[in-house]
Every structure is written in structure tokens, then in C-alpha cells.
Enzyme design. Structure first.
Site, PDB file in Angstrom:
ATOM      1  N   GLN A  72      -6.369  -8.692  -2.795  1.00  0.00           N
ATOM      2  CA  GLN A  72      -6.950  -7.465  -2.248  1.00  0.00           C
ATOM      3  C   GLN A  72      -6.853  -6.326  -3.246  1.00  0.00           C
ATOM      4  OE1 GLN A  72      -4.643  -7.311   1.373  1.00  0.00           O
ATOM      5  NE2 GLN A  72      -3.591  -5.465   0.695  1.00  0.00           N
ATOM      6  N   THR A  73      -7.907  -5.522  -3.221  1.00  0.00           N
ATOM      7  CA  THR A  73      -8.011  -4.373  -4.108  1.00  0.00           C
ATOM      8  C   THR A  73      -8.434  -3.167  -3.289  1.00  0.00           C
ATOM      9  OG1 THR A  73      -8.627  -5.745  -5.998  1.00  0.00           O
ATOM     10  CG2 THR A  73      -9.233  -3.427  -6.112  1.00  0.00           C
ATOM     11  N   TYR A  74      -7.777  -2.055  -3.524  1.00  0.00           N
ATOM     12  CA  TYR A  74      -8.119  -0.815  -2.836  1.00  0.00           C
ATOM     13  C   TYR A  74      -9.134  -0.050  -3.656  1.00  0.00           C
ATOM     14  CZ  TYR A  74      -4.529  -1.880   0.468  1.00  0.00           C
ATOM     15  OH  TYR A  74      -3.805  -2.497   1.448  1.00  0.00           O
ATOM     16  N   LEU A  75     -10.124   0.487  -2.982  1.00  0.00           N
ATOM     17  CA  LEU A  75     -11.185   1.229  -3.650  1.00  0.00           C
ATOM     18  C   LEU A  75     -10.970   2.725  -3.552  1.00  0.00           C
ATOM     19  CD1 LEU A  75     -14.150  -0.863  -2.211  1.00  0.00           C
ATOM     20  CD2 LEU A  75     -12.769  -1.298  -4.268  1.00  0.00           C
ATOM     21  N   ASN A 114       0.910  -2.296   2.188  1.00  0.00           N
ATOM     22  CA  ASN A 114       0.134  -2.965   1.145  1.00  0.00           C
ATOM     23  C   ASN A 114      -0.408  -1.966   0.126  1.00  0.00           C
ATOM     24  OD1 ASN A 114       0.070  -5.854   1.665  1.00  0.00           O
ATOM     25  ND2 ASN A 114      -1.015  -5.356   3.537  1.00  0.00           N
TER      26      ASN A 114
END
Length: 169
Positions: free
Chosen positions: A34-37, A154
Site C-alpha cells: 500500500q502507498t499513500y497518495l 498504517n
């Protein structure tokens, strides 16, 4: 928007003995990247790649969350591999990776997240209402209740993984 009501616990040891005795029945295991934008104190926007380790099926999601603590608003929907790849490449961040084990514990679904880049294992339980969440008596093997501790979220763990890159330096 849907509501997510969950409590999180700091799991000290993977409950192998409970699996062996059948008290905890593993239903699935997934590999998650997962990657946060974008994020601020109250909202977050992320993408995920989710692989079912039993079948090899891969799915991709885009999620918006608002709020902190036990109750948060959540909108999640499927996106294509192409969109996921384009967005991940455009931002260039290192994804947070973990394995998620979903299990049945006496009729209740629990999720155990085992992180790769940090020494952290978290157990999550979702509830239908805030009253149910507050009334839930966790067994000692769940560990410390970290539901309201932002340092275990997270997005906080992911931000630390990015280092100065997240700060734009």
C-alpha cells in the site's frame, strides 16, 4: 460513505498454538502493498495491491478514509492494474508491505497484519457499532489495545518508511 469501526491490538506473538488447536481457523492470507497518495491529520487517500496467496488472484483498490480512532468513514473501490501502476509510478514512494491473515476466532473475524519493513504485528477486529466495539473484552493474547495510538497506524508507519522523501526533500 461507509463506516469502519475497528479496534487494533499489538500482537506480541503469532498465535500458532491457537491455530494448531483449532481455536483460531485461518480463512485466507493476502500479500498487501500500500502507498499513500495524500494525507493530513484527519484524512487519507491510498492505493493497494492485494494478492490472495492461496489462489494467486490479484486485485487493486483506491481508498479514502476520514477520521481517527475507533470510528472512521471509508470509501473503497476497485481500480485496474494499469491505474494502480500509473499512480504508484507517478508518486514514486516505497509501498508499505505486509501479509494479512484473516481468521475466525469463535465466530468473530480477526485480521492479523505482519509487516515486513518494521517489526510490527497488529491484530484488528471490526464491529457493527461503537457500542459493540466498546463492550468487546479482548483476551490477553491480543496484546495491548492500540486503537487510538497514531504511532501504530498504517499511515504513520508508511510515512516513517518514506523518510525525507515524504517531506519533499
Amino acid at each position: 460513505m461507509g463506516m469502519e469501526i475497528e479496534r487494533k491490538f499489538l500482537l506480541e506473538h503469532y498465535p500458532e498454538s491457537l491455530i494448531e488447536t483449532g481455536e483460531l481457523a485461518v480463512k485466507s492470507e493476502q500479500r498487501i502493498e500500500q502507498t499513500y497518495l495524500a494525507m493530513d491529520d484527519n484524512e487519507e487517500l491510498r492505493i493497494r495491491r492485494i494478492e490472495d496467496l492461496a489462489t494467486g488472484d490479484v486485485s487493486y483498490t483506491h481508498t479514502f478514509k476520514r477520521g481517527n480512532g475507533l470510528v472512521r468513514e471509508e470509501v473503497e473501490y476497485a481500480i485496474s492494474e494499469s491505474i494502480y501502476s500509473q499512480v504508484a509510478a507517478a508518486f514514486g514512494f516505497t509501498p508499505l508491505t505486509k501479509n494479512r491473515v484473516t481468521a475466525d476466532w469463535y465466530g468473530r473475524t480477526i485480521e492479523i497484519d505482519i509487516y515486513d519493513q518494521v517489526q510490527l504485528t497488529v491484530l484488528e477486529v471490526e464491529f457493527a457499532s461503537l457500542e459493540e466495539a466498546n463492550a468487546f473484552a479482548a483476551p490477553s493474547w491480543f496484546g495491548e489495545d492500540i486503537s487510538s495510538q497514531k504511532r501504530y497506524s498504517n499511515k504513520t508507519v508508511w510515512k516513517q518508511l518514506q523518510g525525507e522523501k515524504w517531506l519533499g526533500k
